[in-house]
Design a protein around this motif. Structure first.
Motif, short mmCIF file in Angstrom:
data_model
loop_
_atom_site.label_atom_id
_atom_site.label_comp_id
_atom_site.label_asym_id
_atom_site.label_seq_id
_atom_site.Cartn_x
_atom_site.Cartn_y
_atom_site.Cartn_z
N ARG A 99 0.83 -1.21 0.00
CA ARG A 99 0.00 0.00 0.00
C ARG A 99 0.86 1.26 0.00
O ARG A 99 0.50 2.27 -0.62
N ARG A 100 2.01 1.17 0.66
CA ARG A 100 2.89 2.34 0.75
C ARG A 100 3.74 2.53 -0.51
O ARG A 100 3.93 3.65 -0.97
N GLU A 101 4.28 1.44 -1.07
CA GLU A 101 5.26 1.55 -2.14
C GLU A 101 4.74 1.12 -3.51
O GLU A 101 5.28 1.55 -4.52
N ARG A 102 3.72 0.26 -3.56
CA ARG A 102 3.20 -0.22 -4.84
C ARG A 102 1.68 -0.31 -4.79
O ARG A 102 1.10 -1.39 -4.97
N PRO A 103 1.00 0.80 -4.52
CA PRO A 103 -0.46 0.74 -4.32
C PRO A 103 -1.22 0.22 -5.54
O PRO A 103 -2.34 -0.28 -5.40
N HIS A 104 -0.62 0.31 -6.73
CA HIS A 104 -1.30 -0.19 -7.92
C HIS A 104 -1.42 -1.71 -7.92
O HIS A 104 -2.15 -2.28 -8.73
N TYR A 105 -0.69 -2.38 -7.01
CA TYR A 105 -0.79 -3.84 -6.91
C TYR A 105 -1.87 -4.28 -5.92
O TYR A 105 -2.04 -5.48 -5.71
N LEU A 106 -2.59 -3.34 -5.35
CA LEU A 106 -3.64 -3.71 -4.41
C LEU A 106 -4.88 -4.27 -5.11
O LEU A 106 -5.75 -4.83 -4.45
#
Length: 220
Positions: A99-106
């Motif tokens: 959520r902090r570093e790669r939010p597009h992977y959520l």
């Protein structure tokens, strides 16, 4: 994975177990290692050292890869160690990291419980950056027959004490262990993120880790 021919150790780096801190603490040893420069210069010519330089070992490679890639007598001579973490706590840490570093992977799932159900859904298309924390920690520690092939398994929950044990085993003065990638946006107690259903979901998916590493949802 961090290999030191001089100090005769192989660190198997499992994601989200304090490995970044361990790696940072041990990184300085590379400059004292006469093999460092061949390892750097021969990244695609490892045969020049009899395959002892381990240049094809990825950061989060499993121990079995090193066992298969390196000459067996050399592998057996190394002190091989890894750190592990309570699977329920690890999933919370992984969620906050993404959520902090790669939010597009959520995948559009902003809440932990929703994200966990989506991530552990066997029908979900594979995505490497999400699935690193789906891989069982035990997979990093065993050979093709399921036998443990590392010499020491430290625990995130007692990272400093177990790191001291590692340093004693490889014969070095214990360097400072930095707290790398500290999360500031998570609750302290991982158990507060779970209900009965999501706790059981992790218990089923990581049953092999829980059995081998003797973890429980509530350690009290």
């Amino acid at each position: 994975m961090l290999l030191s021919p001089r100090y005769r150790f192989l660190f198997v780096h499992i994601a989200k177990t304090g490995g970044t801190s361990v790696r940072a603490a041990l990184q300085g040893l590379r400059w004292r290692d006469p093999w460092y420069y061949p390892m750097f210069l021969c990244s695609r010519m490892s045969h020049l050292s009899g395959h002892r330089i381990g240049t094809k070992l990825p950061r989060h490679a499993k121990a079995v890869l090193a066992q298969e890639l390196l000459p067996r007598p050399f592998y057996d001579s190394l002190f091989k160690f890894a750190f592990v973490r309570n699977p329920w706590d690890l999933q919370v840490s992984s969620f906050h990291h993404i959520r902090r570093e790669r939010p597009h992977y959520l995948g559009g799932h902003q809440e932990f419980a929703d994200f966990l159900r989506w991530k552990l859904d066997p029908e979900r298309p594979y995505q490497y950056h999400v699935d690193t924390s789906i891989t069982r920690q035990s997979d990093y520690l065993v050979d093709l027959h399921g036998e443990v092939i590392v010499d020491f398994i430290g625990r995130y929950e007692q990272l400093h004490d177990d790191f001291a044990t590692v340093c004693a085993r490889i014969g070095i003065t214990q360097p400072a262990l930095p707290h790398a990638r500290k999360a500031t946006d998570r609750k302290r107690d991982y158990r507060s993120y779970y209900d009965d259903d999501t706790a059981e979901l992790v218990a089923r998916h990581f049953a092999r880790d829980i059995k081998l590493l003797d973890y429980r949802f509530d350690p009290d």
